[in-house]
Motif scaffolding. Sequence first.
Motif, PDB file in Angstrom:
ATOM      1  N   HIS A 230     -46.115 -17.936 -11.542  1.00  0.00           N
ATOM      2  CA  HIS A 230     -45.357 -18.490 -12.664  1.00  0.00           C
ATOM      3  C   HIS A 230     -46.252 -19.220 -13.657  1.00  0.00           C
ATOM      4  N   LEU A 231     -47.453 -19.636 -13.228  1.00  0.00           N
ATOM      5  CA  LEU A 231     -48.364 -20.331 -14.134  1.00  0.00           C
ATOM      6  C   LEU A 231     -48.893 -19.398 -15.218  1.00  0.00           C
ATOM      7  N   ARG A 232     -48.881 -18.096 -14.950  1.00  0.00           N
ATOM      8  CA  ARG A 232     -49.327 -17.118 -15.946  1.00  0.00           C
ATOM      9  C   ARG A 232     -48.209 -16.728 -16.891  1.00  0.00           C
ATOM     10  N   LEU A 233     -46.968 -16.805 -16.428  1.00  0.00           N
ATOM     11  CA  LEU A 233     -45.832 -16.341 -17.226  1.00  0.00           C
ATOM     12  C   LEU A 233     -45.376 -17.452 -18.166  1.00  0.00           C
ATOM     13  N   GLN A 234     -46.215 -17.737 -19.144  1.00  0.00           N
ATOM     14  CA  GLN A 234     -45.988 -18.814 -20.103  1.00  0.00           C
ATOM     15  C   GLN A 234     -46.115 -18.265 -21.525  1.00  0.00           C
ATOM     16  N   PRO A 235     -45.515 -18.936 -22.500  1.00  0.00           N
ATOM     17  CA  PRO A 235     -45.673 -18.488 -23.889  1.00  0.00           C
ATOM     18  C   PRO A 235     -47.143 -18.470 -24.310  1.00  0.00           C
ATOM     19  N   HIS A 236     -47.481 -17.529 -25.167  1.00  0.00           N
ATOM     20  CA  HIS A 236     -48.811 -17.391 -25.760  1.00  0.00           C
ATOM     21  C   HIS A 236     -49.885 -17.033 -24.733  1.00  0.00           C
ATOM     22  N   HIS A 237     -49.481 -16.409 -23.640  1.00  0.00           N
ATOM     23  CA  HIS A 237     -50.427 -15.912 -22.635  1.00  0.00           C
ATOM     24  C   HIS A 237     -50.492 -14.384 -22.630  1.00  0.00           C
ATOM     25  N   TRP A 238     -49.815 -13.741 -23.586  1.00  0.00           N
ATOM     26  CA  TRP A 238     -49.725 -12.276 -23.605  1.00  0.00           C
ATOM     27  C   TRP A 238     -49.199 -11.764 -22.259  1.00  0.00           C
ATOM     28  N   SER A 239     -48.282 -12.520 -21.688  1.00  0.00           N
ATOM     29  CA  SER A 239     -47.628 -12.071 -20.449  1.00  0.00           C
ATOM     30  C   SER A 239     -46.140 -11.947 -20.752  1.00  0.00           C
ATOM     31  N   ALA A 240     -45.315 -12.781 -20.156  1.00  0.00           N
ATOM     32  CA  ALA A 240     -43.878 -12.772 -20.449  1.00  0.00           C
ATOM     33  C   ALA A 240     -43.298 -14.079 -19.950  1.00  0.00           C
ATOM     34  N   ALA A 241     -42.690 -14.831 -20.838  1.00  0.00           N
ATOM     35  CA  ALA A 241     -42.088 -16.101 -20.462  1.00  0.00           C
ATOM     36  C   ALA A 241     -40.571 -16.053 -20.495  1.00  0.00           C
ATOM     37  N   ARG A 242     -40.005 -15.026 -21.105  1.00  0.00           N
ATOM     38  CA  ARG A 242     -38.556 -14.931 -21.268  1.00  0.00           C
ATOM     39  C   ARG A 242     -38.081 -13.513 -20.944  1.00  0.00           C
ATOM     40  N   LEU A 324     -37.810 -17.153 -17.635  1.00  0.00           N
ATOM     41  CA  LEU A 324     -38.015 -16.621 -16.300  1.00  0.00           C
ATOM     42  C   LEU A 324     -38.146 -17.776 -15.311  1.00  0.00           C
ATOM     43  N   ASN A 325     -38.345 -17.445 -14.044  1.00  0.00           N
ATOM     44  CA  ASN A 325     -38.354 -18.472 -13.006  1.00  0.00           C
ATOM     45  C   ASN A 325     -39.464 -19.501 -13.249  1.00  0.00           C
ATOM     46  N   ASP A 327     -40.781 -21.400 -11.068  1.00  0.00           N
ATOM     47  CA  ASP A 327     -41.671 -21.415  -9.905  1.00  0.00           C
ATOM     48  C   ASP A 327     -41.162 -20.370  -8.915  1.00  0.00           C
ATOM     49  N   LEU A 328     -41.962 -20.132  -7.870  1.00  0.00           N
ATOM     50  CA  LEU A 328     -41.607 -19.081  -6.918  1.00  0.00           C
ATOM     51  C   LEU A 328     -40.332 -19.410  -6.160  1.00  0.00           C
ATOM     52  N   GLU A 329     -40.147 -20.650  -5.746  1.00  0.00           N
ATOM     53  CA  GLU A 329     -38.949 -20.994  -4.980  1.00  0.00           C
ATOM     54  C   GLU A 329     -37.686 -20.728  -5.783  1.00  0.00           C
ATOM     55  N   SER A 330     -37.711 -21.000  -7.084  1.00  0.00           N
ATOM     56  CA  SER A 330     -36.547 -20.695  -7.924  1.00  0.00           C
ATOM     57  C   SER A 330     -36.253 -19.199  -7.907  1.00  0.00           C
ATOM     58  N   GLY A 331     -37.299 -18.393  -7.956  1.00  0.00           N
ATOM     59  CA  GLY A 331     -37.111 -16.951  -7.899  1.00  0.00           C
ATOM     60  C   GLY A 331     -36.555 -16.494  -6.568  1.00  0.00           C
ATOM     61  N   LEU A 332     -37.048 -17.067  -5.480  1.00  0.00           N
ATOM     62  CA  LEU A 332     -36.549 -16.682  -4.154  1.00  0.00           C
ATOM     63  C   LEU A 332     -35.077 -17.030  -4.001  1.00  0.00           C
ATOM     64  N   ARG A 333     -34.677 -18.190  -4.524  1.00  0.00           N
ATOM     65  CA  ARG A 333     -33.253 -18.555  -4.469  1.00  0.00           C
ATOM     66  C   ARG A 333     -32.419 -17.588  -5.294  1.00  0.00           C
ATOM     67  N   ALA A 334     -32.945 -17.191  -6.455  1.00  0.00           N
ATOM     68  CA  ALA A 334     -32.216 -16.222  -7.277  1.00  0.00           C
ATOM     69  C   ALA A 334     -32.078 -14.892  -6.563  1.00  0.00           C
TER      70      ALA A 334
END
Length: 380
Positions: A230-242, A324-325, A327-334
């Motif tokens: 989740h540390l990579r999935l942030q705005p302005h990282h050319w990844s995806a934050a939303r 997006l999530n 952190d990982l725990e938020s994703g696992l709960r989802a």
Amino acid sequence: IAEANAFGAGGDLRLVPDPDSRISIRDDGQEQLRLYIADQTRTDGTSWGSCPRRMLTSTLSRLHAETGLNVVASFEHEFTLRGVDAGLPMTLGRLRAAEPFGGDLLALLEENGLQPECWIPEYGDAQYEITLRQAPALVAADRAVLLRELVRDLARRRGLAASFAPLAAPDATGNGLHIHLSLHDDEGRAALFDPHRRGRLSEAAERFCAGVLHHAAAVTAVTAGSPASHLRLQPHHWSAARAVLAERHREAMIRICPTVSFGSSDEAKQFNLEFRAADATSNPWLALGVIIAAGLEGMTGDLPAPTVHPETVGDDELLSAAPLNPDLESGLRALETDPVAAKWFDPDLLATYLAVKRAELAAVAGLDDDAVCARVADVY
């Protein structure tokens, strides 16, 4: 051994090699190893629900049964090559700094039929990218598994170390895993492209994207499933934050890829979707499996049509979309509370996935972000 997983000390399984997956590792002209992808089965040869490869094959079968369509895919890998004097980003110097590793890697992939397409120096420190030609979905996922092993093995044999981890440090340029896919019918006709609709997406493509966006939290718990992801999935990282669908935009979760129209190019055959909220800490069979399963829910359900953002979409509009999530725990709960997503997995496979991922979180509990990134980078 992760606590609360579905397997104890009793019982057994068989590994059944797929003869079409065979590869050979050679050095100095001598074969050193033959490697096969295997399915995990019960001892009587019947399928075992917790085999990750079976999760993908069963999802592909369900997609074909319900829509008549098949998936063609390709995984675009970025990784860091430690031990090279890499030089400046995206330069010939950086490309040459990786020799003889780069040439040896291309030769190894070609002789094993993995069909490499592109080997380039990337933007991050000592970062490189390798892509393989598109293939039927199962073959593409198998190739992604094999590629990672071949890269790491060759790096070790050349006195280097390769890491596919999403981040070497919180402020580093991340390693992404971009999963490209398209839908074809049994005659090979492309089913995603319609030049007269929004984003040139066919109705089937639009509904597929709606399903992935709707289940984004559950999907990314699998596609970006490490404590550092989740540390990579942030705005302005050319990844995806939303959870965003956009034309030719590198911060969309689903990017509608560009095509070329010059020469004799067939735009319908080029046209594909790129899922960008993924990294190589994910299992390729499960990652592709959940993307397709979510897309199928959109194709067969009654979800609202997604917003198709143009290439020129601004930050304000992107950041207004569902995040997006965190952190990982938020994703696992989802993942475990999404009643639709939970049905994509054999119950034992889902229970074990959740247990293993929570064991990974426990292993880094109390560490700061720098230490978490370092621990993940050492593993992957």
